[in-house]
Design an enzyme around this catalytic site. Structure first.
Site, PDB file in Angstrom:
ATOM      1  N   PRO A 257       0.835  -1.216   0.000  1.00  0.00           N
ATOM      2  CG  PRO A 257      -0.789  -1.579   1.632  1.00  0.00           C
ATOM      3  CD  PRO A 257       0.521  -2.111   1.132  1.00  0.00           C
ATOM      4  N   GLY A 258       0.442   2.230  -0.790  1.00  0.00           N
ATOM      5  CA  GLY A 258       1.128   3.512  -0.823  1.00  0.00           C
ATOM      6  C   GLY A 258       2.283   3.606  -1.780  1.00  0.00           C
ATOM      7  CB  THR A 259       4.181   1.179  -3.782  1.00  0.00           C
ATOM      8  OG1 THR A 259       3.081   0.356  -4.191  1.00  0.00           O
ATOM      9  CG2 THR A 259       4.812   0.570  -2.535  1.00  0.00           C
ATOM     10  N   GLY A 260       2.118   3.617  -5.080  1.00  0.00           N
ATOM     11  CA  GLY A 260       1.789   4.407  -6.261  1.00  0.00           C
ATOM     12  C   GLY A 260       1.111   3.656  -7.377  1.00  0.00           C
TER      13      GLY A 260
ATOM     14  CG  HIS B 235      15.257  -0.195  28.580  1.00  0.00           C
ATOM     15  ND1 HIS B 235      14.842  -1.443  28.962  1.00  0.00           N
ATOM     16  CD2 HIS B 235      15.016  -0.142  27.236  1.00  0.00           C
ATOM     17  CE1 HIS B 235      14.380  -2.109  27.917  1.00  0.00           C
ATOM     18  NE2 HIS B 235      14.469  -1.327  26.857  1.00  0.00           N
ATOM     19  CD  GLU B 236      15.266   3.494  25.377  1.00  0.00           C
ATOM     20  OE1 GLU B 236      15.872   3.156  24.340  1.00  0.00           O
ATOM     21  OE2 GLU B 236      14.153   3.017  25.689  1.00  0.00           O
TER      22      GLU B 236
ATOM     23  CG  HIS C 133      18.290  -0.752  23.663  1.00  0.00           C
ATOM     24  ND1 HIS C 133      18.243  -2.049  23.218  1.00  0.00           N
ATOM     25  CD2 HIS C 133      17.133  -0.547  24.353  1.00  0.00           C
ATOM     26  CE1 HIS C 133      17.112  -2.612  23.616  1.00  0.00           C
ATOM     27  NE2 HIS C 133      16.425  -1.714  24.327  1.00  0.00           N
TER      28      HIS C 133
ATOM     29  CG  ASP D  55      13.839  -4.729  23.483  1.00  0.00           C
ATOM     30  OD1 ASP D  55      13.581  -4.168  22.410  1.00  0.00           O
ATOM     31  OD2 ASP D  55      14.189  -4.127  24.505  1.00  0.00           O
TER      32      ASP D  55
END
Length: 675
Positions: free
Chosen positions: A225-228, A445-446, A449, A521
């Site tokens: 969807p949305g590719t034209g 936490h971030e 990562h 995660d």
């Protein structure tokens, strides 16, 4: 011979333009007239009915006149020679009056009697025969008019007539209504070439037929969807010099049996009258789904419509000159008979745009946007892997809205970047205030990562780390890939698994316990590890074999049994291999965080203070343990090294319990079946 081509510009230019306010429809005028007539008739009937007249004989009337009970009266006749008197008489025993009516023979003696007792006499003009006829006929006209407009016209407007349900709903497009050309389409060069060849064939068929070539029967556009796909069809309508009919697949199917097949036949009849022409069917999967599913009955309305479509496209009574262009997001559910050569000769895949394609699409969408000279569309294209044409159009629109809200004269680079982050990960929720404990937990936490990604060579570069809630996430560690990747190596997939484990490992290392923050995660890591074992053949224990996927949908009667083509013993080995891969990734991530614990703590503390860190900040902290010194922009031009330029995508998503992560973009995300 008159020109029947609706694309003839000269014939369209000769037609005068209709200006001025739009006229009221005939239906509305007629209904308004009927309502006024009904009101007047009812008012007249009620006005007459309220006047209750007492019929008197002539003797009683003479007595009332002699008693002085009549002060005034009206003399009239009904047009047939019959005279009558109407008026009011005073009651003897009450203070009120009574209306009366008397049939009379008009004589001089009667007039002398009225004059003698002082009765005021008024002579009324007689009612003509026409008025009497109208008074009797108008109620019937009103009744039939109401029935006509409330029932007959409604039946005609529903389906264009009670007997025209089977008429095709295909609309004929003209160049006046469609201004889109192939110059307005970018990022799908191969699909444009395929459709441009069809348009050239219709314009000059002799050039292709001189070597024995034939006009293709149909072109199927498939893609995400949305590719034209629909945009390409609009461009064909704008470029072609032949009639262009458009219809949706859902317009064929109705509640009445046989209507869909009848509309298919009528649509092709219209095409034969206007051949050569193009018929565009949008969302053809609504009517072209595969038959013989084994679910439900063996005959339904959609199957009958599909049979009619198959026969009209390639049957005994087919005609050259009609090209079918169809679009769908689900080519896998279409019937094989519809996809064979002779019906849809060409199947064009409209895929997501590449880096160059995204840049070209952005240039088209910014034509009517006031951009600053500092905006780098190439950088914007590099930061949007996996974006479709519709996503890029939304990005440009969001950037323009953001610039308008802050009262700027031009759209800046910061607006483009913020719009990209908003489209990909959601809007910042600065009103969602975290307490000190949750903020510290989110920061570690971030930071886990970020440290895991930075120290793993095969991971994509970090874009930025933030603990500002965005979308449904309380924090995010974003990556921007350097380029579009169509395959993933085993080392890169394992590196992604290590980066996914960074948040949970940091929580366990610092706080000694884990939270629900790593829910997403773990979920994504498990899917990737199972795909490595079952689909990619990346397990030494099981070897290069496909052991089936647990995520294939049950559709059209396929896979209902749910049985796997392997034994229980093999299933146990699969579970063991998935557990081994996840455990090794977690141990490797924990080792990285233990070796860089001091940098993890520093990065978390600065993240709590600043709330957002860029790649340059993370790079300086990992190398020197502190933030980089501010640079004087007047002395040193702000030109970043090629390797340190933010490239493209990873975010953390939140679950129902709080915070969860999603550390890869749609394009870079590794899913079962993506390689």
């Amino acid at each position: 011979m008159p020109d029947k081509n609706p694309f003839n510009k000269e014939s369209n230019q000769n037609k005068p333009e209709k200006k001025g306010p739009p006229q009221m429809p005939f239906r509305g005028m007629a209904i308004s007239f009927l309502m006024i007539a009904i009101f007047m008739t009812v008012l007249h009937l009620f006005s007459n009915s309220t006047q209750k007249r007492d019929e008197k004989d002539y003797t009683e009337f003479v007595t009332m006149v002699q008693q002085g009970r009549v002060s005034k009266c009206d003399i009239a006749h009904d047009g047939a020679g019959n005279h009558y008197i109407t008026g009011e008489s005073k009651d003897l025993n009450a203070a009120g009056t009574t209306q009366f009516r008397v049939e009379i023979i008009l004589t001089d003696k009667l007039m002398d009697l009225l004059e003698e007792h002082g009765v005021q006499v008024k002579v009324k003009r007689p009612r003509t025969m026409l008025l009497q006829v109208l008074a009797n006929v108008i109620p019937f006209i009103l009744i039939f008019g109401i029935i006509y407009f409330l029932f007959v016209r409604q039946m005609k407007s529903a389906g264009r007539g009670a007997m025209s349900f089977g008429k095709s709903r295909a609309k004929l497009l003209t160049q006046d209504k469609n201004k889109i050309t192939f110059n307005d389409v970018a990022g799908v060069a191969e699909a444009k070439e395929e459709l441009l060849e069809v348009v050239d064939f219709l314009k000059d068929p002799k050039q292709f037929q001189k070597l024995g070539g034939k006009m293709p029967k149909g072109v199927l556009l498939s893609g995400r969807p949305g590719t034209g796909k629909t945009l390409l069809a609009k461009a064909v309508a704008g470029e072609a010099d032949v009639p262009f009919f458009t219809i949706s697949g859902s317009d064929f199917v109705e509640m009445f049996v046989g209507i869909g097949a009848s509309r298919v036949r009528d649509m092709f009849e219209q095409g034969k009258k206007n051949a050569p022409c193009i018929i565009f069917i949008d969302e053809i999967d609504a009517v072209g789904r595969s038959r013989f599913s084994g679910i439900g009955g063996g005959h339904d309305e959609r199957e009958q419509t599909l049979n009619a479509l198959l026969v009209e496209m390639d049957g005994f009574d087919t005609q050259e000159g009609i090209i079918i262009v169809a679009a769908t997001n689900r080519p896998d559910v279409l019937d094989p008979a519809l996809l064979r050569p002779g019906r849809f000769d060409r199947q064009v895949v409209v895929d997501l745009p590449t880096l160059e394609g995204r840049e070209a699409i952005l240039k088209i969408h910014v034509r009517n946007v006031r951009l600053s000279e500092e905006v780098d569309l190439k950088k914007g294209a590099r930061g949007t892997p996996g974006f479709s044409g519709a996503d890029l159009a939304n990005l440009v629109n969001e950037a323009a809205l953001m610039a308008s809200r802050r009262g700027a004269d031009f759209v800046e680079q910061t607006d483009m970047e913020e719009a990209r982050d908003k489209v990909m990960w959601g809007r910042e929720r600065r009103s969602h205030v975290l307490d000190a404990e949750e903020k510290k937990l989110t920061a570690y936490h971030e930071a886990g990562h970020a440290v895991a990604m930075y120290c793993t060579p095969d991971c994509e570069p970090i874009h930025k780390v933030t603990i500002i809630p965005r979308g449904q996430a309380l924090g995010a560690t974003m990556q921007l890939p350097e380029k579009d990747r169509y395959t993933q190596s085993q080392k890169r997939i394992e590196a992604d698994l290590i980066s996914f484990m960074g948040g949970r490992a940091a929580e366990e290392l610092i706080f000694g316990e884990v939270t629900t923050g790593a829910h997403n995660d773990i979920e994504r890591s498990t899917l990737i590890a199972r795909a490595m074992v079952c689909e990619y053949g990346m397990s030494k224990l099981l070897g290069p074999q496909n052991l089936g996927s647990h995520n294939k949908p049950v559709f059209l009667g396929q896979g209902i049994s749910g049985a796997h083509e392997h034994s229980e013993e093999t299933a146990q080995k699969i579970d063991q291999e998935v557990q081994r891969i996840l455990t090794e990734a977690y141990d490797a991530c924990m080792k990285i965080l233990v070796d860089n614990k001091d940098k993890l703590i520093t990065l978390s503390e600065l993240l709590i203070e600043c709330e957002m860190l860029t790649f340059d900040d993370v790079d300086a902290i990992m190398k020197t343990g502190k933030l980089p010194e501010p640079v004087d922009s007047e002395k040193i031009p702000p030109v970043a090294p090629e390797s340190q330029e933010p490239k493209a995508v990873v975010s953390d998503q939140a679950d129902a319990d709080g915070r969860t992560d999603e550390d890869a973009p749609p394009a870079a995300e590794v899913e079962p079946g993506s390689i």
